[in-house]
Design an enzyme around this catalytic site. Sequence first.
Site: not given
Length: 148
Positions: A54, A71
């Site tokens: 991620e 994000d």
Amino acid sequence: MKAAGILALIISLSIIAESKVYTRCKLAKIFVKAGLDNYEGFTLGNWICMAYYESHYNTTAQKILEDGSVDYGIFQINSFTWCRNVRRQQKNHCHVACSALVTDDLTDAILCAKKIVKETQGMNYWQRWKKHCEGKDMSEWKRGCEVS
């Protein structure tokens, strides 16, 4: 006007200076201490693998998505549902400012990630976890780390 430019430069440099990229083993220790090992049935290796794919363990990682949401942080937690930023109306299920997810103190990010796992379908929220980590041997992610 010149003073405003200098101030903007100082602020941007301080943001860069505050960026922290953890090592795999340091992150493993933090995750164990925070109770992520076997949280909701997901081993420490799953958490380390997910954070790697991620954000590459970067606490200040941010990605603007096509829908305008962002994000944030080491777990790439989305602003539309999980945190609050100034640009959009969000649901803020983690009851936290998105800026709290991009600091070296991972407390808020970990609490929010736990909430995501508990309230959704486990780690399926993270598409990179599904692609790179799900169903694979996770023991390599903590190999060589002292995580007691």
